[in-house]
Enzyme design. Structure first.
Site, PDB file in Angstrom:
ATOM      1  N   ARG A  20       5.862  31.213  10.948  1.00  0.00           N
ATOM      2  CA  ARG A  20       5.262  29.895  11.156  1.00  0.00           C
ATOM      3  C   ARG A  20       5.978  29.114  12.251  1.00  0.00           C
ATOM      4  NH1 ARG A  20       2.765  29.122   5.756  1.00  0.00           N
ATOM      5  NH2 ARG A  20       1.689  27.135   5.791  1.00  0.00           N
ATOM      6  N   ARG A  36      -3.366  22.693  -6.480  1.00  0.00           N
ATOM      7  CA  ARG A  36      -2.010  22.684  -5.926  1.00  0.00           C
ATOM      8  C   ARG A  36      -1.548  21.263  -5.621  1.00  0.00           C
ATOM      9  NH1 ARG A  36      -1.704  27.316  -1.315  1.00  0.00           N
ATOM     10  NH2 ARG A  36      -0.672  25.605  -0.214  1.00  0.00           N
ATOM     11  N   LYS A  67      -6.536  32.356   4.795  1.00  0.00           N
ATOM     12  CA  LYS A  67      -5.574  33.481   4.837  1.00  0.00           C
ATOM     13  C   LYS A  67      -5.492  34.167   3.472  1.00  0.00           C
ATOM     14  CE  LYS A  67      -2.212  30.715   6.142  1.00  0.00           C
ATOM     15  NZ  LYS A  67      -2.936  29.415   6.158  1.00  0.00           N
ATOM     16  N   ARG A 124       0.040  18.673   6.600  1.00  0.00           N
ATOM     17  CA  ARG A 124       0.214  20.123   6.805  1.00  0.00           C
ATOM     18  C   ARG A 124      -0.502  20.558   8.075  1.00  0.00           C
ATOM     19  NH1 ARG A 124      -2.249  21.837   1.389  1.00  0.00           N
ATOM     20  NH2 ARG A 124      -2.234  23.962   2.199  1.00  0.00           N
TER      21      ARG A 124
END
Ligand code: AP5
Length: 218
Positions: free
Chosen positions: A94, A161, A22, A172
């Protein structure tokens, strides 16, 4: 409804699991169009870095690979919507509730669902690096910088990250399947969804997105 502004750019959602690409595709779209990038993950990470009240609340969810509660995210997005057209939503909505709220605020032109499987997500994200200065994305396997650890564009340090550890990446992905995947049917029923094979070269993915965007906006 937010205040209308004379902008003819489309409102587009990039939907997809972790590592689908994305952010990568958003970077490309921004080079092409005068569209405003609204990436909830980036905004939340900025709040965490600044140690704001929102950041402190969000961090514990993000570290576990869970979603930040809807009311916090919706409030954060609402504050940033100042016109009717020209938004590129990346990582939002989401949940079905977030999608319903967005529906009340703005008319979407297209939802591009970038599809990849879990093993590809883990492979990509474990190798992702991000510039600490300009946010440019790299990948030690697919898109390494010219000098290790240094951004080609601005010379900033590259970092990994906190949530790009294999266990959190898998969490996730599960969160995506449970809470976000229902949006695929939600938007399909509205006639807004276009599915894109995210396991192609980034340039090919981009060409497909541009083509469906062209079809949906004329
Ligand atoms: P967020 O930052 O949105 O993370 P995400 O959705 O998990 O997506 P990623 O940023 O990991 O992946 P991406 O699809 O952007 O892939 P990228 O282009 O970087 O959210 C983080 C957290 O914030 C969430 O877990 C949640 O806690 C919270 N949050 C955010 N929004 C929320 C919301 N709306 N509600 C509640 N909570 C929210 O690419 C990945 C890597 O792959 C890069 O290294 C890239 O170079 C490489 N790559 C990209 N495309 C390709 C390709 N085609 N081929 C090969 N490599 C590729």
């Amino acid at each position: 409804m937010v205040t209308p502004a004379g902008n003819n750019e489309p409102n587009l959602v990039l939907l997809g699991g972790p590592g689908a690409g994305k952010g990568t595709q958003a970077e490309k779209l921004m080079e092409d169009r005068k569209i405003q990038h609204l990436a909830t993950g980036d905004i939340l990470r900025d709040e965490v870095d600044k140690g704001t009240e929102l950041g402190l609340k969000a961090k514990k969810y993000m570290d576990e690979g869970e979603l930040v509660p809807d009311e916090l995210v919706v409030n954060m997005v609402e504050k940033r919507l100042t016109k009717q057209k020209g938004y590129l939503f990346d990582g939002f909505p989401r949940t079905i509730d977030q999608a319903k709220t967005l529906d009340e605020l703005i008319n979407l032109d297209l939802v591009a669902y970038i599809k990849i499987d879990k093993s590809e997500a883990v492979r990509r994200l474990a190798a992702r690096r991000v510039c600490s200065e300009c946010g440019k994305l790299y990948n030690t396997i697919f898109k390494p910088p010219e000098t290790e650890g240094v951004c080609d564009e601005c010379g900033g340090d590259l970092y990994q990250r906190d949530d790009d550890r294999p266990k959190v990446i898998r969490d996730r992905f599960e969160t995506f399947l449970e809470e976000t995947a229902p949006l695929i049917d939600f938007y399909r029923e509205k006639g807004l969804l276009q599915e894109i094979d995210g396991e192609q070269e980034p340039e090919k993915v981009y060409r497909e997105i541009k083509s469906v965007l062209q079809e949906s906006t004329g």
